[in-house]
Design an enzyme around this catalytic site. Structure first.
Site, PDB file in Angstrom:
ATOM      1  CG  ASN A 112      -0.314  -0.260   2.576  1.00 41.07           C
ATOM      2  OD1 ASN A 112       0.699   0.504   2.713  1.00 41.07           O
ATOM      3  ND2 ASN A 112      -0.933  -0.572   3.376  1.00 41.07           N
ATOM      4  NE  ARG A 113      -1.286   7.436  -0.796  1.00 42.48           N
ATOM      5  CZ  ARG A 113      -1.432   8.123  -1.662  1.00 42.48           C
ATOM      6  NH1 ARG A 113      -0.770   9.100  -1.961  1.00 42.48           N
ATOM      7  NH2 ARG A 113      -2.856   8.133  -2.095  1.00 42.48           N
ATOM      8  NE  ARG A 114       0.998   1.951   7.022  1.00 42.08           N
ATOM      9  CZ  ARG A 114       1.731   0.607   7.176  1.00 42.08           C
ATOM     10  NH1 ARG A 114       2.914   0.510   7.567  1.00 42.08           N
ATOM     11  NH2 ARG A 114       1.057  -0.665   6.873  1.00 42.08           N
ATOM     12  CD  GLU A 115       2.113  -2.509   3.509  1.00 39.19           C
ATOM     13  OE1 GLU A 115       1.763  -3.119   4.302  1.00 39.19           O
ATOM     14  OE2 GLU A 115       1.924  -3.034   2.089  1.00 39.19           O
TER      15      GLU A 115
ATOM     16  CG  ASP B 268      -5.283 -10.445   3.380  1.00 41.16           C
ATOM     17  OD1 ASP B 268      -4.060 -10.305   3.165  1.00 41.16           O
ATOM     18  OD2 ASP B 268      -5.865 -10.472   4.478  1.00 41.16           O
TER      19      ASP B 268
END
Length: 486
Positions: free
Chosen positions: A208-211, A277
Site C-alpha cells: 500500500n502507499r504507506r508500505e 488480501d
C-alpha cells in the site's frame, strides 16, 4: 483484451475458477465481537460493550486463501500455527474450506496470533492482539521450504503473504522465490517492513502507499511520487511490477515501461479489514488463469472496492465482480444471491436496523400478497423476501406449476417498494436461508399459526420474533403458497 469490453471482463471473471495458487505466509485467527453500547463504565471513562455475537475466521495469509476459494479457485496453503486451542481452531477453519490443500505445521511453544475486534453499530471500538513474533526453528523452516517447493510444481502462481510474524523470515522468503524462479513460477509478494531485499526478483509486489513510502524512506503525496518510488524499488530489487494500493485514490500498476492508474471502485467504505488480501488473491487468480497483468490488476481493484463496502474481513465472489462490471438495472438489483443477502443483512444489522423476512412461491401475485408485504415492511427497517425456485414449486405444487417462472416472479416482487431484497432458494423450506440472514422479524399471514410457521423456533432462538400479519378480506396468503410445516 479491451478494458472497456464488459463481455471479455465477465469471461475473465468466470475463468478465475481455473486458477491454482500456492499461498505461503503468516496465518492468524481473526475474531469479531459484535454488540451494542448503551452506557459508560462507572469504573473508567470507557464504553461498555454488551456482546451479542462472536465469529471467527482465518486472517492474514489465511484470508488470502479464503478469498481464493470464494473465487472458486484452488489453493495450496503452507503455514505454521502454535500448539494451542487457537491453532486447532484455525486448522479446522482452513480444513473446512473447499478446494484447499492445507499444510499447517505445528510449532511447540508458539502462540497462534489472534486479533480480536470489538464492534458496535458498525464502528470499531478497539482491537486486541495476542501474539508471539519469532522466526521458525531451523528444522521447521527447512520442512516448510521442502513442502512449499514441492507444492509449487502443482500450482502456477505463488503468493508470499508476509505479516512479519516469523513464517517468512528473510532466508525463507529468498529461498522460496529462488525455487519458484527455477521452475518458472510467478511470485507475488504482499510485503511488510522497510527492507525488501529478501523479496528480490519477485514478479509482482503489492504494497500500500504507506508500505511503499517506508521502503523508499520518504512521503509519497501524489501519483508522480508513487510512480517514482515504484520504479526505484523495481530498479533496486529487480521486481517485475509494483501494484500499489492507494486507499480512496485507487491503485497504481507500475513496470519498467508502463504506468496504469485505476480509480477507486468503492461506492461507500464500511471496513478496510483484509482488503489487501482480496487484492492479492484476485491478482494471483487472474495471473494463474492466464490473464494479462493489466486485466488481473483491474479485477483486483474492483474486488478491493467491493470488500471495503462490506462489514468485517470480507471476500469478493465471482457474482459480486460480474455485478460490479455490469450491474443489473432498476428493480433487478434487488434480486441477489443468498450470500449477498447475508452480507447486506450484516451491514444493516451493524447500523442497528431491524431485518424482516417472509417467504413464499408468489406464483400469482394478488392484493393479499401486496398487503402482507406492506405490513411486513412496516414491522422492520429492511425486508428480505425468500422466493421458492421453480424446482421447489414443482415439488410442492405439481408439474403444472409455477405459472410464472422464477425470474418473472422475482422481478415482480423486486418492483414493489415494500421489498428490499429478493432471494431465490431451491429447498422446500426457507430454513437454510433464514439461518444465513438471521432476521429479527419473521412474517407470515394470519392464516398460519405460530406453530405452523417454518423457522419460528430458529428465529426466536437468536432473539427474533414471529409476526402474523392480518389478512386482506377474501385474499388468503396460502391460496397460492403451499403451507410449509416444520
Amino acid at each position: 483484451m479491451a478494458e472497456h469490453d464488459d463481455g471479455d471482463l465477465i469471461a475473465a471473471i468466470r475463468g478465475l475458477a481455473r486458477a491454482n495458487v500456492l499461498v505461503v505466509g503468516d496465518l492468524m485467527l481473526d475474531r469479531y465481537a459484535y454488540g451494542r453500547v448503551e452506557r459508560i463504565s462507572p469504573e473508567a471513562p470507557v464504553p461498555i460493550l454488551t456482546v451479542t455475537r462472536e465469529i471467527a475466521m482465518p486472517g492474514g495469509a489465511g484470508n488470502v486463501v479464503r478469498n481464493l476459494t470464494a473465487l472458486d479457485a484452488a489453493a495450496a496453503f503452507v503455514s505454521v500455527v502454535g500448539d494451542d486451542q487457537e491453532g486447532s481452531d484455525l486448522t479446522a477453519l482452513i480444513g473446512g474450506q473447499p478446494n484447499v490443500e492445507p499444510w499447517l505445521l505445528v510449532e511447540t511453544g508458539r502462540a497462534t496470533t489472534v486479533k480480536t475486534r470489538y464492534i458496535a453499530a458498525g464502528q470499531h471500538l478497539i482491537r486486541a492482539d495476542r501474539e508471539l513474533v519469532m522466526p521458525l526453528t531451523d528444522k521447521l523452516g527447512e520442512r516448510l521450504l521442502k513442502i512449499a517447493s514441492d507444492a509449487m510444481a502443482a500450482t502456477s502462481v505463488t503468493v508470499l503473504s508476509d505479516y512479519r510474524k516469523g513464517v517468512l523470515a528473510p532466508t525463507i522468503a529468498r529461498n522460496l522465490i529462488a525455487s519458484a524462479r527455477s521452475i518458472g513460477r510467478t511470485v507475488i509478494v504482499d510485503p511488510k517492513g522497510a527492507d525488501w531485499s529478501h523479496y528480490a526478483e519477485a514478479d509482482v509486489i503489492t504494497p500500500n502507499r504507506r508500505e511503499l513510502a517506508e521502503a523508499v524512506g520518504r512521503d509519497l503525496p501524489d501519483e508522480a511520487a508513487i510512480v517514482g518510488a515504484a520504479r526505484e524499488v523495481i530498479g533496486r530489487f529487480g521486481f517485475g511490477a509494483v501494484l500499489c494500493t492507494r486507499s480512496e485514490d485507487g491503485m497504481s500498476l507500475v513496470t519498467v515501461d508502463t504506468v496504469r492508474h485505476y480509480p477507486a471502485e468503492a461506492a461507500e467504505v464500511y471496513d478496510v479489514s483484509g482488503a489487501g488480501d482480496t487484492v492479492v488473491a484476485v491478482l494471483a487468480a487472474g495471473l494463474a488463469s492466464g490473464l494479462p497483468l493489466e486485466i488481473a490488476a483491474r479485477l483486483s481493484n474492483i474486488a478491493g472496492g467491493l470488500v471495503v463496502g462490506k462489514v468485517g474481513t470480507a471476500v469478493a465472489r465471482p457474482d459480486d465482480l460480474v455485478d460490479a462490471v455490469k450491474p443489473a438495472s432498476g428493480a433487478l438489483r434487488k434480486v441477489v444471491t443468498r450470500q449477498a443477502a447475508a452480507e447486506a443483512a450484516e451491514r444493516w444489522r451493524q447500523r442497528g436496523w431491524r431485518i424482516g423476512f417472509t417467504n413464499g412461491c408468489f406464483d400469482l401475485l394478488h392484493p393479499g400478497h401486496v398487503h402482507l408485504l406492506e405490513q411486513a415492511r412496516a414491522g422492520c427497517d429492511r425486508l428480505v423476501v425468500g422466493l421458492n425456485a421453480d424446482s421447489s414449486v414443482r415439488r410442492l405444487k405439481g408439474a403444472s406449476r409455477p405459472v410464472q417462472p422464477e425470474a418473472a416472479r422475482a422481478a415482480v416482487l423486486a418492483s414493489l417498494a415494500s421489498v428490499d431484497l429478493v432471494v431465490i432458494f431451491e429447498e422446500d423450506t426457507p430454513l437454510d436461508l433464514l439461518s444465513a440472514i438471521r432476521p429479527d422479524v419473521l412474517v407470515k399471514g394470519a392464516d398460519y399459526t405460530h406453530d405452523t410457521v417454518v423457522g419460528a423456533r430458529e428465529v426466536e432462538s437468536w432473539g427474533g420474533r414471529v409476526m402474523l400479519a392480518e389478512l386482506l378480506p377474501g385474499h388468503s396468503t396460502t391460496a397460492t403458497v403451499t403451507r410449509l410445516r416444520s
